[in-house]
Design an enzyme around this catalytic site. Sequence first.
Site, PDB file in Angstrom:
ATOM      1  N   ARG A  39      39.218  41.627  72.461  1.00 45.69           N
ATOM      2  CA  ARG A  39      40.336  42.266  73.151  1.00 45.69           C
ATOM      3  C   ARG A  39      39.873  43.630  73.617  1.00 45.69           C
ATOM      4  O   ARG A  39      39.777  44.565  72.831  1.00 45.69           O
ATOM      5  CB  ARG A  39      41.535  42.357  72.205  1.00 45.69           C
ATOM      6  N   HIS A  66      46.344  46.152  71.701  1.00 51.05           N
ATOM      7  CA  HIS A  66      47.054  44.951  71.247  1.00 51.05           C
ATOM      8  C   HIS A  66      48.291  44.715  72.098  1.00 51.05           C
ATOM      9  O   HIS A  66      48.536  43.614  72.574  1.00 51.05           O
ATOM     10  CB  HIS A  66      47.442  45.089  69.778  1.00 51.05           C
ATOM     11  N   TYR A  87      41.487  52.940  65.650  1.00 46.61           N
ATOM     12  CA  TYR A  87      40.863  52.080  64.642  1.00 46.61           C
ATOM     13  C   TYR A  87      39.551  51.436  65.089  1.00 46.61           C
ATOM     14  O   TYR A  87      38.941  50.689  64.323  1.00 46.61           O
ATOM     15  CB  TYR A  87      41.842  50.984  64.186  1.00 46.61           C
TER      16      TYR A  87
END
Length: 392
Positions: free
Chosen positions: A285, A289, A298
Amino acid sequence: MTVESTAARKPRRSAGTKSTAGKTTSARKTAGAEPELVQLLTPEGKRVKNAEFDKYVAGITPEELRGLYRDMVLTRRFDAEATALQRQGELGLWASLLGQEAAQIGSGRATREDDYVFPTYREHGVAWCRGVDPTNLLGMFRGVNNGGWDPNSNNFQLYTIVIGSQTLHATGYAMGVAKDGADSAVIAYFGDGASSQGDVAESFTFSAVYNAPVVFFCQNNQWAISEPTEKQTRVPLYQRAQGYGFPGVRVDGNDVLACLAVTKWALERARSGEGPTLVEAYTYRMGAHTTSDDPTRYRGDEERLAWEAKDPILRLRAYLEASNQADEGFFAELETESEALGRRVREAVRAMPDPDRFAIFENVYADGHALVDEERAQFAAYQASFADVEGA
């Protein structure tokens, strides 16, 4: 290399993996040491042979290859426009598929018209392959419809927000297909995060026991929001199928040809009465998200840049150019078509009505509820405060 023998192997520990406290360094993801997987196009766009899966794309024509490229480009353009529209307040939320185009287009184009698809909420490329108008997807994320399409018109179910639940729906539908004796298959999409859900485990159990004609297509994009795959499983995801008694295979999810071939194989198994298959599309990805997420909190740039070098669209373009199966005229025409799609999508969204802000309070209880009434009144007062400011 057979699928079964591959699934039986122990996963290799990559050079950048620490064995303490379950932590991993970013080197594991950026060193290019991915586990063994089915690949037909390298990241540089070079065609490689595969004894098991070449036959599933052996007859593909230059026109069909250009069609796969067109699908990926237009899907990415639509996705980018949707992200921009959300940032401008036209959509409530958007779940981008950036980086996952090959997994979705390859698998989507492997389905037949009579197959049935159960998506999650990020399968915009699969929706494109099934003929769902992109503006219907945007209407749902704007809050003005509940999907906007008839699932039975395209054999494409409505988007599912509850993580993993659609795998059970797909399994039940596939069991019905088998009882009806129909010559079709079912494919269920989910992500690496959903693989930890109980519904997915139950789906694997039922599909195996009843030999249901279903393909479980897991898009392992490495991150379940902020949780890496290492927090989801100690073994590669495709190996989970072994414990349920059906095959699992890992495919290069950034290789549209490999995704097409492997999904064709899995769907043919299902249609011929051989039961379920788990396909793990190993992809990434590249975006957030959803538009409410900040991936920089992160994961690092080094990891993202390493995966951008494996871009599925650039990979197929390199192959088309090197094999003289597409010229500059084709790419120029596609660019024009892409921009036209972006304008159509933007105009369609701006022509949509605003969502009913008070609809959230309806149908919570069959006979109404005092607390809901109180909350509705509070929200109405809050909305009215904006009108007071504008009128002042």
